[in-house]
Scaffold this motif. Structure first.
Motif, mmCIF file in Angstrom:
data_model
loop_
_atom_site.group_PDB
_atom_site.id
_atom_site.type_symbol
_atom_site.label_atom_id
_atom_site.label_comp_id
_atom_site.label_asym_id
_atom_site.label_seq_id
_atom_site.Cartn_x
_atom_site.Cartn_y
_atom_site.Cartn_z
ATOM 1 N N PRO A 2 0.784 -1.244 0.006
ATOM 2 C CA PRO A 2 -0.085 0.153 0.000
ATOM 3 C C PRO A 2 1.037 1.299 0.077
ATOM 4 C CG PRO A 2 -0.794 -1.524 1.500
ATOM 5 C CD PRO A 2 0.617 -2.118 1.306
ATOM 6 N N GLU A 3 0.333 2.419 -0.434
ATOM 7 C CA GLU A 3 1.061 3.628 -0.569
ATOM 8 C C GLU A 3 1.460 4.068 0.777
ATOM 9 O OE1 GLU A 3 2.579 4.973 -3.137
ATOM 10 O OE2 GLU A 3 1.760 2.957 -3.904
ATOM 11 N N TRP A 4 1.017 3.983 1.635
ATOM 12 C CA TRP A 4 0.936 4.352 2.984
ATOM 13 C C TRP A 4 2.347 3.820 3.637
ATOM 14 C CZ3 TRP A 4 1.527 1.244 7.290
ATOM 15 C CH2 TRP A 4 0.826 0.160 7.238
ATOM 16 N N VAL A 5 2.481 2.434 3.206
ATOM 17 C CA VAL A 5 3.751 1.815 3.668
ATOM 18 C C VAL A 5 4.790 2.496 2.972
ATOM 19 C CG1 VAL A 5 4.831 -0.466 3.642
ATOM 20 C CG2 VAL A 5 2.598 -0.358 4.036
ATOM 21 N N VAL A 6 5.030 2.551 1.799
ATOM 22 C CA VAL A 6 5.807 3.209 0.996
ATOM 23 C C VAL A 6 6.187 4.730 1.505
ATOM 24 C CG1 VAL A 6 6.820 3.921 -1.247
ATOM 25 C CG2 VAL A 6 5.297 2.236 -1.261
ATOM 26 N N THR A 7 5.207 5.324 1.992
ATOM 27 C CA THR A 7 5.281 6.710 2.514
ATOM 28 C C THR A 7 6.087 6.866 3.835
ATOM 29 O OG1 THR A 7 3.237 7.371 1.433
ATOM 30 C CG2 THR A 7 4.149 8.658 3.199
ATOM 31 N N VAL A 8 5.623 5.605 4.904
ATOM 32 C CA VAL A 8 6.222 5.620 6.014
ATOM 33 C C VAL A 8 7.688 5.117 5.850
ATOM 34 C CG1 VAL A 8 6.055 4.175 8.076
ATOM 35 C CG2 VAL A 8 3.943 5.154 7.194
ATOM 36 N N LEU A 9 7.964 4.432 5.146
ATOM 37 C CA LEU A 9 9.360 3.892 4.964
ATOM 38 C C LEU A 9 10.252 5.077 4.323
ATOM 39 C CD1 LEU A 9 9.166 0.236 3.571
ATOM 40 C CD2 LEU A 9 9.303 1.081 5.895
ATOM 41 N N TYR A 10 9.453 5.682 3.423
ATOM 42 C CA TYR A 10 10.475 6.838 2.931
ATOM 43 C C TYR A 10 10.734 7.939 4.053
ATOM 44 C CZ TYR A 10 12.112 10.673 -0.017
ATOM 45 O OH TYR A 10 12.918 11.714 -0.331
ATOM 46 N N GLY A 11 9.569 7.983 4.901
ATOM 47 C CA GLY A 11 9.903 9.114 5.994
ATOM 48 C C GLY A 11 10.759 8.596 7.162
ATOM 49 N N VAL A 12 10.741 7.352 7.484
ATOM 50 C CA VAL A 12 11.709 6.766 8.296
ATOM 51 C C VAL A 12 13.101 7.288 7.976
ATOM 52 C CG1 VAL A 12 12.528 4.793 9.274
ATOM 53 C CG2 VAL A 12 10.263 5.010 9.367
ATOM 54 N N ARG A 13 13.242 6.801 6.771
ATOM 55 C CA ARG A 13 14.658 7.214 6.199
ATOM 56 C C ARG A 13 15.154 8.581 6.261
ATOM 57 N NH1 ARG A 13 17.014 6.800 2.067
ATOM 58 N NH2 ARG A 13 18.598 5.214 2.305
ATOM 59 N N VAL A 14 14.183 9.488 5.760
ATOM 60 C CA VAL A 14 14.494 10.996 5.813
ATOM 61 C C VAL A 14 14.724 11.444 7.169
ATOM 62 C CG1 VAL A 14 13.640 13.002 5.285
ATOM 63 C CG2 VAL A 14 13.487 11.275 3.619
ATOM 64 N N THR A 15 14.010 10.774 8.132
ATOM 65 C CA THR A 15 14.222 11.269 9.515
ATOM 66 C C THR A 15 15.725 11.010 9.890
ATOM 67 O OG1 THR A 15 11.839 10.947 10.065
ATOM 68 C CG2 THR A 15 13.281 10.908 11.858
ATOM 69 N N GLY A 16 16.076 9.926 9.753
ATOM 70 C CA GLY A 16 17.313 9.332 10.079
ATOM 71 C C GLY A 16 18.497 10.310 9.409
ATOM 72 N N ILE A 17 18.299 10.636 8.257
ATOM 73 C CA ILE A 17 19.326 11.674 7.247
ATOM 74 C C ILE A 17 19.430 12.704 8.018
ATOM 75 C CG2 ILE A 17 19.648 12.582 5.089
ATOM 76 C CD1 ILE A 17 18.182 9.930 3.903
ATOM 77 N N ALA A 18 18.235 13.560 8.284
ATOM 78 C CA ALA A 18 18.010 14.747 9.169
ATOM 79 C C ALA A 18 18.974 14.569 10.394
ATOM 80 C CB ALA A 18 16.526 15.200 9.543
ATOM 81 N N CYS A 19 19.224 13.484 10.836
ATOM 82 C CA CYS A 19 20.000 13.401 12.232
ATOM 83 C C CYS A 19 21.454 13.527 12.054
ATOM 84 C CB CYS A 19 19.718 12.195 13.081
ATOM 85 S SG CYS A 19 18.185 11.980 13.665
ATOM 86 N N LEU A 20 21.804 13.441 10.495
ATOM 87 C CA LEU A 20 23.157 13.154 10.087
ATOM 88 C C LEU A 20 23.674 14.229 9.268
ATOM 89 C CD1 LEU A 20 23.286 9.578 9.161
ATOM 90 C CD2 LEU A 20 24.328 10.630 11.157
ATOM 91 N N MET A 21 22.820 14.883 8.330
ATOM 92 C CA MET A 21 23.551 15.721 7.322
ATOM 93 C C MET A 21 23.814 17.226 7.853
ATOM 94 S SD MET A 21 22.173 16.923 3.395
ATOM 95 C CE MET A 21 21.569 15.069 3.165
ATOM 96 N N MET A 22 22.875 17.912 8.325
ATOM 97 C CA MET A 22 23.347 19.373 8.680
ATOM 98 C C MET A 22 24.058 19.427 10.137
ATOM 99 S SD MET A 22 22.739 20.721 6.077
ATOM 100 C CE MET A 22 23.452 21.980 6.703
ATOM 101 N N PRO A 23 23.686 18.420 10.994
ATOM 102 C CA PRO A 23 24.463 18.654 12.359
ATOM 103 C C PRO A 23 25.500 18.181 12.259
ATOM 104 C CG PRO A 23 22.309 17.225 12.538
ATOM 105 C CD PRO A 23 22.308 17.645 11.163
#
Length: 495
Positions: free
Chosen positions: A391-412
């Protein structure tokens, strides 16, 4: 009697210390830090507001072609490997130009430089609107990238110039909202525009924003970057070695994508490009005025932090291209749906950057590195196992999970890399980080998309088997970033 005299003398000394204390408070040692925070609040908001607006348009542009890729592929009759060059080549040229801004930012005032970048971007948008074929569209994209390559490190340098080191996390959080949020929301915006008015409507919108920012720049923007008395000279030989080396490596990656085999067309440009980059690096360490001050990498905090930033951008780039392809070409849904799939992740990136900036200022980078790498790895493994019927909500959640992790790394980690550098090194550091992040991120996206194409079973190079194989390969990136952050990065930086 002696004891009483001693007590009286101690009391007198204490009294003198109390009397002297206000004078010491009133006339402290000069602190160089407040000078870097000297802009009035209103002026700071005006400067950053204008520059953030223009840079946001440039960053949105780098990802807007993702949702447009299927439409462009069908209109011009090109493959996924050729079509994705409209995104990866944009980011690649952005990285090349960013490397040159270290000199430009020391040579020209920030107002003129920012206006020139917006002018180049606006002209590129106009050329894209009327592009009659794929080569013309690609050339227009490269012209846009030239403008983006100047404004992206410039806005980062401006933010660092008007905040003290103790607030670098907050300063880079502002830039992070552009670098992370704008590209992430690009496919969502372009999805609506494409389904309503076609893919060329994207460039009408971006061009209009660029023209408006140019007007505001002339009327309201001030020069706020302090430049050295001697900006140095432009090392043309080094610039050619740097650009030529990366271009040859990019050609090798493109040949691997399109050819599907490791032959002379891949090996020769790869080896030639690598040799050119080695010669470039050796030259930078010998000349008195280098094109890029690679001596910054002698600082272990800067070197390791920059490598983690590069890993974070690698984790961001390839999936941001591949997920819309999964939604449109594997699941058969529209550009609007693929854009909406990425929207929550884009919002999370915007929400997380201020939070991670404050956490960095309070806790340092280690907790963010653990949280970021573990989260990205979990999301990457999940994408490698996802079925086409998800389902599309699964794809959306998985992409959001990855982006949240990336936000912890890139700019900090971008902020942490600059904490141990001297103020006169910030322009070069900003150019180095931006250039390396964009160039290697672009190359890695080509490699991961090539892996998808090589393991796919259809002519477009996009099917579920190839998608899964590429994500399994990407699992190594967060593991590498974790090892660098926990076992190589110094525990403390100079704050």
């Amino acid at each position: 009697m002696d004891t009483n005299e001693t007590n009286l003398e101690d009391a007198a000394n204490a009294s003198r210390l109390k009397t002297a204390a206000p004078a010491a408070v009133a006339d402290p040692e000069p602190d160089p830090e407040p000078e870097r925070d000297g802009l009035p609040l209103r002026q700071r908001r005006v400067v950053l507001g204008i520059m953030v607006s223009g840079t946001t348009a440039a960053c949105i542009s780098q990802s807007m072609m993702i949702a447009a890729l299927p439409a462009v592929m069908h209109e011009y009759g090109i493959s996924a490997s050729s079509g994705q060059l409209l995104t990866t080549a944009y980011i690649f040229v952005l990285g090349l130009i960013s490397a040159m801004t270290g000199y430009l930012m020391n040579r020209f005032d920030s107002k003129k430089l920012f206006f020139a970048s917006m002018a180049s971007f606006a002209v590129g948008c106009a050329a894209a609107i009327f592009a009659p074929n794929y080569p013309c569209l690609l050339a227009a994209r490269l012209l846009q990238a030239g403008g983006a390559g100047i404004c992206l490190p410039l806005v980062q340098l401006v933010a660092l110039n008007i905040y003290p080191k103790s607030q670098y996390g907050q300063a880079t959080a502002i830039v992070g909202m552009i670098i992370g949020f704008a590209p992430a929301i690009g496919p969502t915006i372009s999805g609506f525009l494409i389904d309503a008015w076609g893919w060329r409507s994207m460039f009408w919108m971006l061009g209009a924003i660029a023209l408006a920012v140019m007007v505001l720049t002339v009327l309201l923007l001030d020069d706020v970057v302090r430049r050295p008395d001697h900006p140095g000279h432009f090392d043309l030989v080094s610039a050619l070695l740097y650009s030529g080396g990366f271009v040859l490596v990019m050609i090798a990656a493109t040949m691997l994508e399109s050819g599907g085999s490791v032959g002379a067309g891949f090996i020769v440009p790869l080896l030639a490009g690598a040799a050119g980059l080695v010669v470039f690096a050796r030259r930078q360490l010998r000349v008195s005025e280098p094109f890029l001050r690679l001596q910054c990498f002698r600082d272990k905090t800067f070197a390791v932090s920059t490598l983690i930033v590069i890993c974070a951008h690698m984790m961001f780039m390839a999936p941001s291209i591949m997920v819309p392809l999964f939604v449109q070409d594997i699941q058969g849904l529209s550009a609007t749906v693929s854009g909406l799939t990425l929207l929550p992740g884009a919002i999370m990136m915007g929400v997380m950057n201020p939070i991670t900036g404050r956490l960095l200022d309070r806790r340092g980078p280690r907790p963010l590195i653990v949280a970021g790498c573990v989260t990205v790895l979990a999301g990457t493994v999940a994408f490698a196992l996802i079925p086409a019927s998800a389902p599309e909500w699964v794809v959306t959640v998985l992409y959001g999970v990855r982006v949240t992790g990336i936000a912890c790394l890139m700019m900090p980690l971008t902020a942490w890399a600059c904490t141990t550098l001297d103020p006169d090194e910030l322009a070069q550091a900003s150019a180095i980080i931006t250039s390396a992040r964009q160039l290697i991120g672009s190359l890695s996206a080509s490699v991961f998309i090539a892996a998808m194409a090589l393991t796919s079973q259809n002519a477009l190079g996009v099917d579920l088997g190839g998608f899964d194989s590429s994500f399994w390969l990407q699992c190594g990136v967060p593991v590498l970033a974790f090892v660098l952050g926990m076992f190589v990065l110094p525990a403390k930086g100079k704050r």
